[in-house]
Design a protein around this motif. Structure first.
Motif, PDB file in Angstrom:
ATOM      1  N   TYR A 456       0.836  -1.212   0.000  1.00 46.63           N
ATOM      2  CA  TYR A 456       0.000   0.000   0.000  1.00 46.63           C
ATOM      3  C   TYR A 456       0.869   1.260   0.000  1.00 46.63           C
ATOM      4  O   TYR A 456       0.643   2.189  -0.777  1.00 46.63           O
ATOM      5  N   GLU A 457       1.872   1.278   0.878  1.00 43.30           N
ATOM      6  CA  GLU A 457       2.709   2.470   0.973  1.00 43.30           C
ATOM      7  C   GLU A 457       3.585   2.639  -0.266  1.00 43.30           C
ATOM      8  O   GLU A 457       3.891   3.765  -0.668  1.00 43.30           O
ATOM      9  N   TRP A 458       3.992   1.538  -0.898  1.00 43.97           N
ATOM     10  CA  TRP A 458       4.763   1.647  -2.138  1.00 43.97           C
ATOM     11  C   TRP A 458       3.958   2.411  -3.192  1.00 43.97           C
ATOM     12  O   TRP A 458       4.451   3.339  -3.819  1.00 43.97           O
ATOM     13  N   VAL A 459       2.720   1.954  -3.358  1.00 42.56           N
ATOM     14  CA  VAL A 459       1.875   2.545  -4.392  1.00 42.56           C
ATOM     15  C   VAL A 459       1.574   4.004  -4.069  1.00 42.56           C
ATOM     16  O   VAL A 459       1.603   4.869  -4.957  1.00 42.56           O
ATOM     17  N   ARG A 460       1.284   4.277  -2.821  1.00 46.34           N
ATOM     18  CA  ARG A 460       0.967   5.654  -2.430  1.00 46.34           C
ATOM     19  C   ARG A 460       2.143   6.585  -2.735  1.00 46.34           C
ATOM     20  O   ARG A 460       1.969   7.682  -3.285  1.00 46.34           O
ATOM     21  N   ARG A 461       3.356   6.136  -2.403  1.00 47.46           N
ATOM     22  CA  ARG A 461       4.531   6.979  -2.647  1.00 47.46           C
ATOM     23  C   ARG A 461       4.816   7.121  -4.141  1.00 47.46           C
ATOM     24  O   ARG A 461       5.253   8.194  -4.590  1.00 47.46           O
ATOM     25  N   LEU A 462       4.588   6.074  -4.904  1.00 49.50           N
ATOM     26  CA  LEU A 462       4.762   6.182  -6.355  1.00 49.50           C
ATOM     27  C   LEU A 462       3.830   7.241  -6.925  1.00 49.50           C
ATOM     28  O   LEU A 462       4.249   8.065  -7.752  1.00 49.50           O
ATOM     29  N   LEU A 463       2.577   7.234  -6.504  1.00 53.52           N
ATOM     30  CA  LEU A 463       1.626   8.217  -7.020  1.00 53.52           C
ATOM     31  C   LEU A 463       1.993   9.631  -6.570  1.00 53.52           C
ATOM     32  O   LEU A 463       1.857  10.592  -7.339  1.00 53.52           O
ATOM     33  N   MET A 464       2.474   9.775  -5.344  1.00 54.36           N
ATOM     34  CA  MET A 464       2.898  11.091  -4.880  1.00 54.36           C
ATOM     35  C   MET A 464       4.091  11.596  -5.702  1.00 54.36           C
ATOM     36  O   MET A 464       4.151  12.770  -6.100  1.00 54.36           O
ATOM     37  N   LEU A 465       5.029  10.709  -5.960  1.00 53.83           N
ATOM     38  CA  LEU A 465       6.185  11.071  -6.787  1.00 53.83           C
ATOM     39  C   LEU A 465       5.753  11.427  -8.205  1.00 53.83           C
ATOM     40  O   LEU A 465       6.246  12.392  -8.802  1.00 53.83           O
ATOM     41  N   SER A 466       4.824  10.649  -8.728  1.00 58.79           N
ATOM     42  CA  SER A 466       4.369  10.862 -10.100  1.00 58.79           C
ATOM     43  C   SER A 466       3.667  12.207 -10.238  1.00 58.79           C
ATOM     44  O   SER A 466       3.845  12.916 -11.231  1.00 58.79           O
TER      45      SER A 466
END
Length: 682
Positions: A456-466
């Motif tokens: 969950y946190e991986w995906v959340r951080r990817l979207l924030m970075l994106s």
């Protein structure tokens, strides 16, 4: 009539009486047939313009023959026959048949006792005559749009509804045997059954293809790039100017306007096609006009225009339409206003189509806020929704949303690496900020269960970075600043990330590229980021730093809890700095953290290079994260495993950010030193 023998004179008298009575009624049945032809014909023009409509009143000789053949079953055929007036609708596909059936059941009184779905007579392993037969009467409370002769009320008619394939079989098989005076030989019946099986498969194939084509056609704008979209909009505007009453053309144009978020254009195109009363309006007009109005006035949900948009969506969501998109859009219009309505409308959309990715995904988001038990019984539905997402992706439909939905479902099923891959694909295809924002909002609604979802946190951080990479606003950057490694110096440019295999089992394979990397990085001054251990590519980076000294700053990213088979490289001559995440064992959190620190240092992804050698699933995630963010990734083609797989992945191979590197030092050196805008190495 009884089974006892009847003399010919008595039989003749009985038949004369029946024929005489029918002859007197035949004109009324002919008028009934004319009425049916007009009613069904009008329906066909709306439902299926290419459908064939046939009606007839039974001719007197035909009545006489059937009465004689059925004399043991019917004592008074003129009163008991239900097909003295008949209609037949021959549609192209099963979906058109279903639409006609819904209309017939709504517009006529049905004699259910004598109506028949012929397919239900067949056992699961049987194939044969399939058609739906309704015995109908006109309703006196319906306005059929034409004058109805008084004498046809109360008369029964049989309406058959078939696909063209079913009609072909009926003409050749059913009619020959059913209407003939003999039973076909068994060998012929078996041959007919084999033909029926082939035709049934063809019918099902037509239905599947039709559904895909319909879905594709309805969303064809989603396959076009922005320039193509603008061109198509201009073309449709020209055509519509010459045919302003063409509601379907207007709906196509508005759909494209919605894709490019031109709400004003969509509203202007659709508004003239709203009829009074509104429920008589072409349903896609109501749905898309409702969407456009709500999107345009989202910041003012108390406005008359926003309320009108919701009203149109309510009309488009009526049960007879069974439109998942309309109901889901209506649910979305209540977000932030009335969460109970959001939940109720998403539940309705789910009930209409429980494996629709759009409906199921939003339904789960709502329900998971009230507990996780729903995941236990919806797992099979989630699997089916995943297959629908993959089918959409295969033909390029509904992108990037099909990838976003796929990632969310895989996250819920405990498939974190697959989920991260799907989200990375989605980000790469996202053309507008709202796409990433919407997906972040979707994840946020799962935060109550997020701590229990691996990845969950991986995906959340990817979207924030994106979001920060695509739309570098302060609002996007601030949350990353809060996640950046504390009390460290900024990373300085140029930045090279070296990623790949670190598993002891591939140590020998990776070490083959030691000389290549050493020669390629000779004279390089800047920052090299890698894994911070002595194994695999991380160890090769340490070797480079030790060889070339002060011109390099090497940073290793490690989890808080180091796996037993990994050895941290604590030699300061090899790694200038080691930074730790909150991870337990190596995961994508480490490469995500190095990207957070890169952003916090003010470095653009386009100015970052990634070299990939070999690699397992963490490296695979690292390569895709970098591509999604806009970095250039060069993979040593012959190094194997994930580096080789990514180069042949059709979803990524077309990216101009992905470079296949020959396994020689000159090519790698040119790649590392090439700046943004330079030509790719030969």
């Amino acid at each position: 009539m009884s089974e006892k023998k009847v003399d010919s004179g008595e039989m003749s008298a009985w038949l004369d009486g029946q024929v005489g009575r029918y002859s007197a009624l035949a004109p009324s049945y002919r008028r009934y047939a004319e009425v049916l032809e007009q009613v069904l014909g009008r329906a066909a023009r709306e439902i299926a313009p290419q459908a064939i409509v046939q009606t007839r009143a039974k001719k007197v000789p035909s009545f006489a023959e059937k009465a004689l053949r059925k004399r043991h079953k019917y004592s008074s055929p003129v009163d008991e026959f239900t097909d003295l007036c008949g209609g037949r609708v021959i549609a192209r596909t099963r979906s058109e048949v279903n639409a006609f059936c819904e209309l017939i059941e709504r517009e006529f009184d049905i004699d259910w006792e004598n109506s028949l779905d012929a397919s239900q007579r067949l056992r699961p392993a049987e194939f044969g005559y399939r058609s739906i037969h309704y015995i109908v009467l006109l309703r006196d409370d319906r306005d059929y749009g034409l004058p109805i002769p008084e004498e046809v009320y109360g008369l029964k008619a049989e309406i058959q509804v078939r696909t063209m394939v079913e009609h072909a079989f009926a003409d050749f098989g059913h009619d020959l045997s059913y209407k003939g005076a003999f039973e076909p030989p068994v060998s012929w019946q078996r041959e007919l059954a084999s033909v029926a099986a082939a035709l049934e498969e063809a019918d099902q194939a037509f239905s599947r293809i039709e559904e895909r084509l319909r879905t594709y056609a309805e969303s064809y704008g989603a396959y076009l790039d922005e320039e193509e979209l603008r061109g198509e909009i201009e073309n449709l505007e020209i055509v519509l100017a010459h045919d302003p009453q063409n509601v379907r053309l207007a709906a196509r144009l508005a759909k494209l306007a919605i894709i490019v978020e031109d709400w004003d254009n969509a509203i202007a195109v659709l508004s003239p096609h709203v009829k009074k009363p509104e429920e008589t309006t072409y349903q896609p007009v109501l749905r898309d006009l409702g969407v456009a109005l709500c999107k345009k006035h989202r910041k003012n949900p108390d406005s008359e225009a926003y309320g009108r948009g919701q009203n149109y969506l309510e009309l488009a969501s009526a049960p007879e339409h069974a439109d998942v998109d309309a109901i889901s859009s209506l649910a979305g219009s209540w977000k932030g206003i009335d969460e109970s309505k959001v939940r109720e409308y998403y539940r309705q959309a789910f009930e209409v189509d429980s494996t629709s990715p759009y409906a199921l995904g939003n339904y789960l988001e709502c329900e998971l806020q009230h507990g996780t038990s729903i995941l236990a019984w919806t797992r099979p539905l989630i699997r089916q929704a995943i297959e629908r997402c993959r089918a959409h992706i295969e033909v390029g439909f509904n992108l990037p949303w099909a990838f976003y939905d796929l990632g969310k479902f895989q996250l819920l099923l405990g498939e974190p690496y697959e989920s991260l891959d799907a989200y990375a694909n989605a980000v790469q295809l996202s053309s507008a900020a709202f796409m990433i924002e919407t997906s972040l909002g979707s994840l946020d609604r799962l935060k109550t269960v997020g701590s229990g979802l691996a990845g969950y946190e991986w995906v959340r951080r990817l979207l924030m970075l994106s979001r920060a990479a695509r739309y570098r606003t302060q609002q996007a950057l601030d949350p990353l600043g809060a996640l950046a490694t504390a009390d460290v110096d900024p990373i300085r440019s140029p930045v090279l990330i070296v990623a790949g295999g670190t598993d002891p089992r591939v140590q020998e394979q990776v070490e083959r590229y030691s000389d290549l990397l050493m020669e390629a990085l000779e004279g390089f001054e800047g920052t090299i980021i890698s894994g911070g251990t002595t194994e695999g590519v991380s160890g090769l980076v340490g070797d480079v730093a030790e060889a070339y000294g002060d011109g390099l700053r090497t940073i290793g990213y490690l989890p808080k809890l180091i796996p037993a088979d990994a050895h941290v490289d604590t030699n300061a001559r090899r790694y200038s700095e080691l930074r730790k995440t909150e991870g337990h064992g190596f995961t994508p959190l480490e490469p995500l953290q190095n990207w957070i620190d890169i952003f916090a240092s003010g470095i653009e992804p386009v100015d970052v290079r990634v070299i990939g050698i070999n690699g397992g699933r963490i490296a695979a995630a690292e390569f895709r994260i970098a591509l999604a963010l806009g970095a250039t990734v060069g993979l040593i083609a012959e190094s194997g495993r994930e580096a080789g797989r990514l180069l042949t992945d059709v979803r990524w191979a077309a990216s101009d950010k992905l470079v296949s590197l020959e396994p020689d030092a000159r090519t790698a050196r040119d790649f590392v030193r090439r700046r943004t805008g330079d030509a790719a190495p030969e």
